[in-house]
Motif scaffolding. Structure first.
Motif, PDB file in Angstrom:
ATOM      1  N   ALA A   1      30.560  -1.494  13.551  1.00  0.00           N
ATOM      2  CA  ALA A   1      31.911  -2.010  13.797  1.00  0.00           C
ATOM      3  C   ALA A   1      32.108  -3.357  13.116  1.00  0.00           C
ATOM      4  CB  ALA A   1      32.158  -2.139  15.300  1.00  0.00           C
ATOM      5  N   PHE A   2      31.091  -4.207  13.188  1.00  0.00           N
ATOM      6  CA  PHE A   2      31.181  -5.514  12.526  1.00  0.00           C
ATOM      7  C   PHE A   2      31.339  -5.345  11.019  1.00  0.00           C
ATOM      8  CE2 PHE A   2      28.940  -9.201  10.552  1.00  0.00           C
ATOM      9  CZ  PHE A   2      29.872 -10.168  10.872  1.00  0.00           C
TER      10      PHE A   2
ATOM     11  N   ALA B   1      32.605  -2.716   9.442  1.00  0.00           N
ATOM     12  CA  ALA B   1      33.904  -2.106   9.144  1.00  0.00           C
ATOM     13  C   ALA B   1      35.061  -3.078   9.350  1.00  0.00           C
ATOM     14  CB  ALA B   1      34.109  -0.873  10.018  1.00  0.00           C
ATOM     15  N   HIS B   2      34.949  -3.942  10.346  1.00  0.00           N
ATOM     16  CA  HIS B   2      36.083  -4.810  10.679  1.00  0.00           C
ATOM     17  C   HIS B   2      35.866  -6.267  10.289  1.00  0.00           C
ATOM     18  CE1 HIS B   2      37.806  -1.440  12.782  1.00  0.00           C
ATOM     19  NE2 HIS B   2      36.673  -1.284  13.451  1.00  0.00           N
ATOM     20  N   GLY B   3      34.651  -6.759  10.437  1.00  0.00           N
ATOM     21  CA  GLY B   3      34.402  -8.163  10.159  1.00  0.00           C
ATOM     22  C   GLY B   3      33.998  -8.460   8.736  1.00  0.00           C
TER      23      GLY B   3
ATOM     24  N   ALA C   1      34.565  -6.128   6.034  1.00  0.00           N
ATOM     25  CA  ALA C   1      35.276  -5.278   5.062  1.00  0.00           C
ATOM     26  C   ALA C   1      35.959  -6.078   3.959  1.00  0.00           C
ATOM     27  CB  ALA C   1      36.279  -4.388   5.776  1.00  0.00           C
ATOM     28  N   ASN C   2      36.565  -7.193   4.284  1.00  0.00           N
ATOM     29  CA  ASN C   2      37.276  -7.987   3.273  1.00  0.00           C
ATOM     30  C   ASN C   2      36.451  -9.166   2.773  1.00  0.00           C
ATOM     31  OD1 ASN C   2      39.575  -6.355   3.468  1.00  0.00           O
ATOM     32  ND2 ASN C   2      40.273  -7.481   5.269  1.00  0.00           N
ATOM     33  N   LYS C   3      35.209  -9.263   3.244  1.00  0.00           N
ATOM     34  CA  LYS C   3      34.369 -10.401   2.869  1.00  0.00           C
ATOM     35  C   LYS C   3      33.237 -10.031   1.914  1.00  0.00           C
ATOM     36  CE  LYS C   3      35.324 -13.129   6.997  1.00  0.00           C
ATOM     37  NZ  LYS C   3      36.392 -12.340   7.559  1.00  0.00           N
TER      38      LYS C   3
ATOM     39  N   LYS D   1      26.153  -0.446   5.345  1.00  0.00           N
ATOM     40  CA  LYS D   1      26.335   0.858   5.997  1.00  0.00           C
ATOM     41  C   LYS D   1      25.045   1.672   5.990  1.00  0.00           C
ATOM     42  CE  LYS D   1      31.271   1.331   4.965  1.00  0.00           C
ATOM     43  NZ  LYS D   1      32.267   2.084   4.193  1.00  0.00           N
TER      44      LYS D   1
END
Length: 123
Positions: free
Chosen positions: A20-21, A23-25, A27-29, A39
């Motif tokens: 989750a981190f 995918a959400h934390g 993903a743009n970094k 992954k």
């Protein structure tokens, strides 16, 4: 063995949290290459968390099996070396960390071989 049930469940929890981190934390970094490496670490951590749980369940049936005990511990070591090195590589981009990853892979392979031998011998 109760310890493997606990360790396996903790690692499964962490794999979900790290997934989750990522995918959400992250993903743009992270660049896509490093997100894929992250992954891969998550995927292998979850597979082997399940393997640790299986080792614990098998030890409930065959308590004195060093084969299943070693299998479980090698999966723990593999998660630390394989997934841990991939997480660090993703976050730091320090390429030499990739040299640690195969050691974790060898630990995983050895763990599965021991589980196979234990299954043939005891089940």
């Amino acid at each position: 063995m109760k310890v493997f049930i606990v360790i396996g469940a903790i690692n499964a929890f962490l794999a979900v949290a790290f997934g989750a981190f990522g995918a959400h934390g992250l993903a743009n970094k992270l660049e896509p290459k490093y997100l894929e490496i992250w992954k891969t670490g998550v995927t292998y951590q979850m597979f082997h968390a399940t393997g640790i749980l299986v080792a614990g369940i098998l030890l409930g049936k065959v308590a004195s099996s060093s084969l299943f005990t070693w299998s479980g511990w090698l999966m723990v070591i593999g998660i630390i070396l394989f997934s841990g090195s991939l997480y660090l590589l993703s976050l730091t981009k320090v390429g030499i960390l990739g040299a640690i990853t195969p050691l974790g892979g060898v630990s995983f392979l050895a763990a599965w071989v021991l589980m196979i031998i234990g299954a043939v011998k005891y089940l």
